[in-house]
Design an enzyme around this catalytic site. Structure first.
Site, PDB file in Angstrom:
ATOM      1  N   GLU A 105       0.728  -1.123  -0.028  1.00  9.40           N
ATOM      2  CA  GLU A 105       0.005   0.128   0.008  1.00  9.40           C
ATOM      3  C   GLU A 105       0.952   1.099   0.024  1.00  9.40           C
ATOM      4  OE1 GLU A 105      -3.372  -0.181  -0.011  1.00  9.40           O
ATOM      5  OE2 GLU A 105      -3.609  -2.210   0.152  1.00  9.40           O
ATOM      6  N   CYS A 114      -2.151   9.553   2.377  1.00 12.43           N
ATOM      7  CA  CYS A 114      -1.510   8.758   1.174  1.00 12.43           C
ATOM      8  C   CYS A 114      -2.347   9.263  -0.093  1.00 12.43           C
ATOM      9  CB  CYS A 114      -1.454   7.345   1.146  1.00 12.43           C
ATOM     10  SG  CYS A 114      -3.088   6.577   1.716  1.00 12.43           S
TER      11      CYS A 114
END
Ligand code: NAD
Length: 475
Positions: free
Chosen positions: A220, A254
């Site tokens: 991720e 993110c």
């Protein structure tokens, strides 16, 4: 509850791993009740200690509103754990699958089994959610979990370790603390799965270390997530949603919008609308208690360097906010950047701070070409009412996820798999996708005593040729 005789910090990393591995092999398929009990313990841990966890995050950041931790870490976790608890009985069940006629009357099913020992490496930006979220999904899927939280949030990581070790046996779920050296040793353990959340550069090293053990990974990662503003959009609404997504945690998210693409000539409209949005979200800035500071001096200095380089390259840097009283040295004012050359660092690196470059486009094709020239992003945001234009962007671009007419929100929808693509990562989790991430889908065929399989056996004579001839026609 069974506990190991030594506390985790007394055990070397390898011994912890070996204990978890042995425990996972001794109980391959933990029953539903035990999995739910593990989830209940994670839930109780955050319910009983949510406030101290939020204080620890605040201590690590300098300024990080406990209410932000409440919504972005604890609320998200509670929703995920609730869904896992509810759906687990259905998700754990074997799936019957139809059998092709040439194998009848055999039957077949897919058995959902835990993988074994899962390693989780977590980043600092949402240090509770991104540590306990993957861990909870892996526990629900029946695995043992070793967690390595970030060394850059030392208060939160130490508290997480102490709470997890009070709640779980070390061969069930344990926390390993340490910096890059420990992280490297951690990533070289022969896990059954290694789940990494962090930067693309470190993700590459994790993938290399895991490959040596043939350990499958989920990565991720980060990247440059674009916002595409269409001519048909409501600018005030788009700017508010972009400002919220960009300035949540001061851009240290993110899936924060990294830059904006908008029709040429609309730059001044966007600047006005963004300025109004920032004033609405944070009436005083810097100095507002809900506006996070940049995590460390090093991260702050990097952002300042990016701005200095942008100015030196001729970009126009427009700083926003009306300073309040006090504030923190690392609370960085939001900034819009216009006229940024494509080869500047600001357009090459993930920004991860409250700087928003605004790039005009002349045609939709040019905007799409810009996105294609970059690595595939973790998220893409599109704003507008023109569905034909929206479909053009959605069908002609690839990104880890999309929210239309808002930012961030696809991450909060637990029936949507969350993950990256290409340089923004591989593999996804959340909801059933998360359960399956940590589950082996084991195919099982149960042969019937009436099986006709022997028609395929050698020696290949007349009968074999007739059967093959028929199959050729039927298939
Ligand atoms: P980072 O990659 O620097 O560190 C993440 C973790 O990796 C830390 O626990 C660290 O100790 C560990 N680590 C460091 N070196 C390692 C090595 N050689 N081997 C194994 N592990 C190692 O990332 P960060 O600065 O903590 O987080 C910010 C980055 O994470 C940003 O790029 C952001 O986009 C990304 N991120 C992605 C997601 C997502 O869900 N895709 C979520 C949050 C953050």
């Amino acid at each position: 509850m069974r506990r190991m005789t030594q506390t985790p910090p007394d055990l070397p990393l390898r011994a912890l791993f070996d204990a978890q591995r042995a425990a996972s092999r001794a109980e391959i398929e933990p029953p539903l009740a035990l999995r739910r009990d593990r989830l209940r313990r994670v839930r109780e841990l955050i319910d009983a200690h949510g406030a101290v966890l939020a204080d620890a995050v605040q201590a690590d950041f300098g300024v990080r509103s406990p209410r932000l931790t409440e919504v972005a870490d604890l609320f998200v976790l509670r929703a995920a754990i609730g869904q896992l608890h509810r759906e687990l009985p259905g998700w754990m069940k074997s799936r019957r699958v139809a059998t092709p006629f040439y194998l009848l009357p055999a039957r077949a099913h897919i058995r959902r089994q835990p993988l074994g020992v899962v390693g989780v490496i977590a980043p600092w930006n949402y240090p509770v959610q991104l540590a306990l979220g993957p861990a909870a999904a892996a526990l629900a899927a029946g695995n043992r979990v070793m967690l390595k939280p970030s060394e850059l949030t030392p208060h939160t990581s130490a508290l997480l370790a102490s709470l997890v070790h009070q709640t779980f046996a070390a061969d069930e779920f344990c926390v390993v603390q340490g910096g890059p050296d420990v992280a490297r040793s951690f990533a070289s353990l022969p896990f059954d799965h290694l789940f990494f959340t962090g930067s693309t550069a470190v993700g590459r090293q994790v993938a290399e270390a895991a490959a040596r053990n043939l350990t499958p990974t989920t990565l991720e990662l980060g990247g440059k997530s674009p916002c595409v503003i269409d001519a048909s959009c409501d600018m005030a609404d788009a700017a508010l949603k972009i400002a919220h997504g960009k300035l949540l945690n001061a851009g240290q998210t993110c899936i924060a919008p990294d830059y904006v693409l908008l029709p040429r000539g609309r730059e001044a409209d966007f600047q006005r609308a963004y300025e109004a949005a920032v004033g609405r979200l944070f009436p005083t800035l810097p100095g507002h208690a809900d506006y996070a500071s940049i995590l460390t001096d090093r991260h702050h200095a990097r952002l300042q360097d990016l701005l200095a380089e942008a100015r030196a390259q001729g970009a126009r840097v427009h700083t926003l906010g009306s300073p309040g009283v006090g504030g923190h040295d690392r609370q960085m004012a939001p900034v819009l950047v216009f006229g940024m050359p494509a080869n500047g660092r600001l357009m090459q690196e993930e920004i991860f701070g409250p700087i928003l470059p605004v790039l005009p486009y002349d045609t939709l094709d040019a905007a799409i070409a810009h996105i294609h020239a970059q690595p595939r992003p973790l998220a893409l945001y599109w704003f507008g009412r023109d569905t034909a234009a929206r479909n053009q962007v959605l069908s002609r671009t690839v990104s880890g996820g999309v929210t239309v007419n808002d930012t961030l929100m696809h991450v909060a929808h637990d029936n949507l798999p969350f993950g990256g693509v290409g340089e923004s990562g591989w593999g996804s989790y959340h909801g059933e996708a998360g359960f399956l991430r940590f589950t082996l889908q084991k195919p099982v065929l149960v042969q019937s005593r009436w099986a006709m399989g022997s028609v395929f056996y050698p020696p290949y004579g007349q009968r074999f040729a007739r059967v093959m001839g028929l199959l050729k026609r039927w298939l």
